[in-house]
Design a protein around this motif. Structure first.
Motif, PDB file in Angstrom:
ATOM      1  N   LYS B 119       0.832  -1.213   0.000  1.00 28.96           N
ATOM      2  CA  LYS B 119       0.000   0.000   0.000  1.00 28.96           C
ATOM      3  C   LYS B 119       0.868   1.265   0.000  1.00 28.96           C
ATOM      4  O   LYS B 119       0.714   2.145  -0.853  1.00 28.96           O
ATOM      5  CB  LYS B 119      -0.911  -0.009   1.218  1.00 28.96           C
ATOM      6  CG  LYS B 119      -1.858   1.171   1.300  1.00 28.96           C
ATOM      7  CD  LYS B 119      -2.912   0.956   2.344  1.00 28.96           C
ATOM      8  CE  LYS B 119      -2.347   0.996   3.765  1.00 28.96           C
ATOM      9  NZ  LYS B 119      -1.911   2.319   4.183  1.00 28.96           N
ATOM     10  N   ASP B 120       1.822   1.329   0.931  1.00 29.33           N
ATOM     11  CA  ASP B 120       2.635   2.542   1.076  1.00 29.33           C
ATOM     12  C   ASP B 120       3.549   2.758  -0.126  1.00 29.33           C
ATOM     13  O   ASP B 120       3.750   3.873  -0.584  1.00 29.33           O
ATOM     14  CB  ASP B 120       3.478   2.461   2.358  1.00 29.33           C
ATOM     15  CG  ASP B 120       2.606   2.534   3.589  1.00 29.33           C
ATOM     16  OD1 ASP B 120       1.471   3.039   3.449  1.00 29.33           O
ATOM     17  OD2 ASP B 120       3.035   2.060   4.646  1.00 29.33           O
ATOM     18  N   SER B 123       1.487   3.894  -2.978  1.00 27.93           N
ATOM     19  CA  SER B 123       1.040   5.263  -2.678  1.00 27.93           C
ATOM     20  C   SER B 123       2.155   6.255  -3.027  1.00 27.93           C
ATOM     21  O   SER B 123       1.904   7.315  -3.608  1.00 27.93           O
ATOM     22  CB  SER B 123       0.681   5.360  -1.194  1.00 27.93           C
ATOM     23  OG  SER B 123       0.472   6.700  -0.858  1.00 27.93           O
ATOM     24  N   SER B 124       3.394   5.868  -2.707  1.00 26.26           N
ATOM     25  CA  SER B 124       4.529   6.755  -3.001  1.00 26.26           C
ATOM     26  C   SER B 124       4.729   6.899  -4.499  1.00 26.26           C
ATOM     27  O   SER B 124       5.021   7.990  -5.005  1.00 26.26           O
ATOM     28  CB  SER B 124       5.805   6.213  -2.366  1.00 26.26           C
ATOM     29  OG  SER B 124       5.747   6.382  -0.980  1.00 26.26           O
ATOM     30  N   SER B 175       4.986   9.995  -0.934  1.00 26.07           N
ATOM     31  CA  SER B 175       3.668   9.969  -0.277  1.00 26.07           C
ATOM     32  C   SER B 175       3.524  11.062   0.777  1.00 26.07           C
ATOM     33  O   SER B 175       2.421  11.367   1.218  1.00 26.07           O
ATOM     34  CB  SER B 175       3.425   8.600   0.363  1.00 26.07           C
ATOM     35  OG  SER B 175       4.456   8.322   1.276  1.00 26.07           O
ATOM     36  N   TRP B 178       0.928  13.811   0.384  1.00 28.64           N
ATOM     37  CA  TRP B 178      -0.489  13.661   0.768  1.00 28.64           C
ATOM     38  C   TRP B 178      -0.716  14.291   2.144  1.00 28.64           C
ATOM     39  O   TRP B 178      -1.791  14.796   2.416  1.00 28.64           O
ATOM     40  CB  TRP B 178      -0.899  12.191   0.851  1.00 28.64           C
ATOM     41  CG  TRP B 178      -0.681  11.324  -0.356  1.00 28.64           C
ATOM     42  CD1 TRP B 178      -0.190  10.048  -0.344  1.00 28.64           C
ATOM     43  CD2 TRP B 178      -0.973  11.604  -1.722  1.00 28.64           C
ATOM     44  NE1 TRP B 178      -0.132   9.537  -1.611  1.00 28.64           N
ATOM     45  CE2 TRP B 178      -0.614  10.470  -2.485  1.00 28.64           C
ATOM     46  CE3 TRP B 178      -1.487  12.703  -2.415  1.00 28.64           C
ATOM     47  CZ2 TRP B 178      -0.757  10.390  -3.862  1.00 28.64           C
ATOM     48  CZ3 TRP B 178      -1.628  12.626  -3.788  1.00 28.64           C
ATOM     49  CH2 TRP B 178      -1.269  11.491  -4.489  1.00 28.64           C
TER      50      TRP B 178
END
Lengths: 397, 293
Positions: B119-120, B123-124, B175, B178
């Motif tokens: 996920k991370d 996201s990045s 990320s 965000w």
């Protein structure tokens, strides 16, 4: 099929061969070089510049004496590569109108040696000339005070333009005197930013940009003193066939690449002169070593010939950002000693001296009696380089 | 969404069924030595291109005039993204049947898988792509992201690298855009205002000090002379604070510039016996060294 890369390599080799062929011509033998340097020294002041300077001065003096006494100064701006002080000195010496005025040249010729007391030294110089002026005010003739180099009255450090502010206030305080000031355009731009000098000394004029014909009339007679036929290189256009056309093309080129600055043009012209051995004698007699060291100019010219090539810039060495700052500081001040340069750069003198040594070896700088200047032949390229790197530089015109 | 779930379910059924050849036939292209060789060569070329782009951009950006340096560096992330995208599409196309239906199913599958596992990371990457268009920072900018401040030296797929004043390289994932405020000092320009603080006792002559600080900036070799120099004074309980705001010619020289300003000013203040605040008062967030920030 020849690949484009191979075509490019072939083209590059051809161009390199052309350059090598040009460089095969020898530099001037010492005797001829010394002769030309001496002639150049004697004729260091360009007549066009001298005429322009004097006619501009007369115009402004007329305005000052008749219409507008408040405009009591004229600042002549010039490139840092221009030897302005000799130009001003010789111009005033040959000025027919000089007898109608009292001319007083400010005594300061270089920045004081003691960097810590520069403002005090400037103040002393100011007091001295005020005393001298006090003695001359009894004269009926109008007084013109001449400052050949305003740029030596400041140093880029805290309080370093205090003397400029004092001079500025003096000039505007007494409208009965006219001030003729020379200043390099980079220093002028700087002073205008830091102390708004142009708001007070609004009358400025630039030296003219010299054309090819003017350079030709100035420099070509120097070669005639050698009493020999100088071979001229081909011009850019193949249609330049006659000697006159070739000469015109060469001097127009010179005017273009020197930006019409006499100091730069003289240096580039000097380096465009080459010596070719053996053009008049058999191959066996063309060994450079065959010329005895004590050979006279006439003997050297009998053994070979002079050739004037198209003027071109010397190859610029790779410069670091630190060297850019150093060169800018020298151009800003016109000429400067190492201790002053260190103060202006905010660096230790020992570090600055090392950088200076490197640039002296690369012949980007000159050192005459401890005073550093930038080699004029590099000036156009350095000017472009520094402008591209966000330095604030003055316009030469 | 329903369509996506249906496709996923269908794919799962295919995988569970006893017809692996049918699954392979649908998803995989014909794989032979030539395909593998093409893929290896493509990856090699892409890797070589990325290295060449990185090195060439670095090389050329240090040689062009200073005013074009950042412009040269700012093209780097786009070139990298382009090479990566073309390579991924080419290699995927070698091994997979990328029909519209398959592509749709693959996207869904990847979304679910990556959504849980990476996920991370994803996201990045997405933030990095968004960053290419929103441009909160570029290579060469001086930014503060969270506690990290410095010059962005590299814009990668997943992270940016920031060179801090202590010459450390810090990797910050994209990320962060965000959640963190991005403070950009120069936003793609070469000029970034540098603020240098000076502290004096209440008794200081404010007009004189302002004049001296202006001269300090104008006499520094680093100062961009055609941009404004401003000095602001503020009263504090422990003394008077002066902020000298000026621009260096090159934002990269920010810390050398500050040092030069402080060195010049302190030398002058020492020679002229300017009075600093008493050290006992210099506590708290505004305290610290008597001069400088």
């Amino acid at each position: 099929m020849i690949w484009p890369f191979e075509q490019f390599q072939a083209w590059l080799s051809k161009q390199r061969a052309k350059v090598t062929e040009k460089d095969e011509l020898d530099p001037l033998p010492p005797a001829i070089a010394a002769h030309i340097d001496q002639k150049l020294q004697e004729a260091s002041v360009n007549p066009t510049c001298r005429h322009h300077l004097l006619s501009t001065l007369e115009d402004y003096l007329d305005t000052w004496q008749t219409d507008k006494p408040s405009a009591n100064s004229l600042t002549v701006l010039h490139s840092p590569a221009e030897p302005f002080a000799p130009l001003l000195q010789q111009s005033l010496q040959s000025w027919p109108e000089a007898k109608n005025y009292v001319l007083h040249v400010l005594p300061l010729e270089e920045r004081p040696q003691q960097t810590s007391s520069i403002t005090q030294a400037l103040e002393t110089a100011r007091s001295q000339f005020l005393t001298e002026l006090g003695l001359e005010t009894a004269s009926d003739r109008p007084l013109i005070i001449v400052i050949p180099r305003l740029d030596i009255y400041f140093l880029r450090c805290i309080g370093g333009w205090q003397a400029i502010e004092q001079l500025r206030d003096m000039i505007t305080a007494d409208l009965s005197r006219f001030w003729l000031i020379g200043c390099n355009s980079w220093a002028w731009k700087y002073l205008n930013i830091v102390c708004q000098i142009e708001a007070y000394l609004e009358q400025t004029a630039h030296l003219p940009r010299l054309e090819g014909e003017q350079l030709q009339n100035w420099l070509q007679p120097l070669l005639k003193t050698l009493d020999t036929q100088v071979h001229l290189a081909e011009g850019r256009s193949q249609s330049d066939t006659s000697r006159e056309e070739k000469a015109t093309a060469l001097y127009e080129d010179l005017a273009n690449i020197s930006h019409g600055i006499s100091g730069v043009a003289a240096r580039l012209w000097r380096t465009s002169l080459r010596y070719q051995l053996g053009s008049t004698k058999s191959e066996s007699e063309t060994d450079p070593d065959s010329l005895p060291p004590e050979a006279t100019v006439a003997e050297i010219l009998a053994a070979g010939s002079l050739k004037q090539q198209r003027a071109r810039y010397p190859e610029m060495p790779d410069l670091s950002a630190a060297e850019d700052y150093l060169i800018y500081a020298i151009l800003l001040h016109g000429s400067i000693t190492v201790p002053h340069l260190a103060l202006s750069l905010g660096e230790l003198e020992v570090q600055v001296r090392a950088q200076v040594q490197k640039l002296l070896r690369q012949e980007v700088l000159h050192n005459q009696d401890g005073i550093l200047t930038v080699e004029p032949a590099y000036y156009p390229k350095l000017q472009d380089r520094l402008r591209q790197n966000n330095f604030v530089i003055g316009g030469d015109r | 969404m329903l369509l996506c779930q249906a496709t996923l379910a269908h794919s799962a059924l295919l995988m569970q069924s006893n017809k692996p050849s049918e699954f392979a036939k649908r998803w995989l292209a014909e794989i032979n030595f030539s395909t593998v060789l093409s893929a290896v060569i493509a990856i090699g070329i892409a890797y070589g291109l990325l290295l060449a782009i990185d090195n060439f951009t670095d090389w050329i950006s240090e040689r062009v005039p200073r005013r074009f340096r950042l412009l040269t560096k700012q093209g780097l992330p786009f070139l990298r993204a382009f090479v990566l995208l073309v390579s991924i599409v080419y290699v995927s196309n070698l091994f997979l049947n990328l029909s519209a239906r398959n592509l749709f199913a693959l996207t869904g599958t990847l979304a679910v898988a990556l959504g849980f596992a990476f996920k991370d990371y994803v996201s990045s990457i997405i933030a990095g792509v968004v960053g290419l268009y929103e441009v909160p920072y570029r290579v060469g900018d001086r930014v503060r992201i969270g506690e990290t401040y410095g010059e962005i030296t590299d814009y990668g797929l997943r992270r940016v690298q920031i060179r801090t004043p202590s010459d450390s390289l810090v990797s910050v994932p994209h990320s962060k855009i965000w959640t963190e405020p991005i403070i950009n000092a120069n936003s793609g320009d070469l000029e970034a205002q540098v603020v240098t603080n000076f502290y004096f006792s209440h008794a200081v002559d404010v007009a004189q000090t302002r004049q001296i600080l202006c001269q300090t900036a104008y006499s520094s070799k680093y100062t961009r002379l055609d941009l404004p120099v401003v000095v602001i004074a503020q009263e504090r309980p422990w003394g008077t604070q002066f902020k000298l705001k000026a621009y260096p010619m090159d934002a990269r020289d920010e810390f050398l510039y500050q040092t030069d300003l402080i060195q010049r000013a302190k030398q002058y203040f020492a020679d002229h016996a300017f009075e600093y605040p008493q050290s006992g008062y210099l506590q708290g967030p505004e305290g610290g060294a008597a001069v400088g920030e």
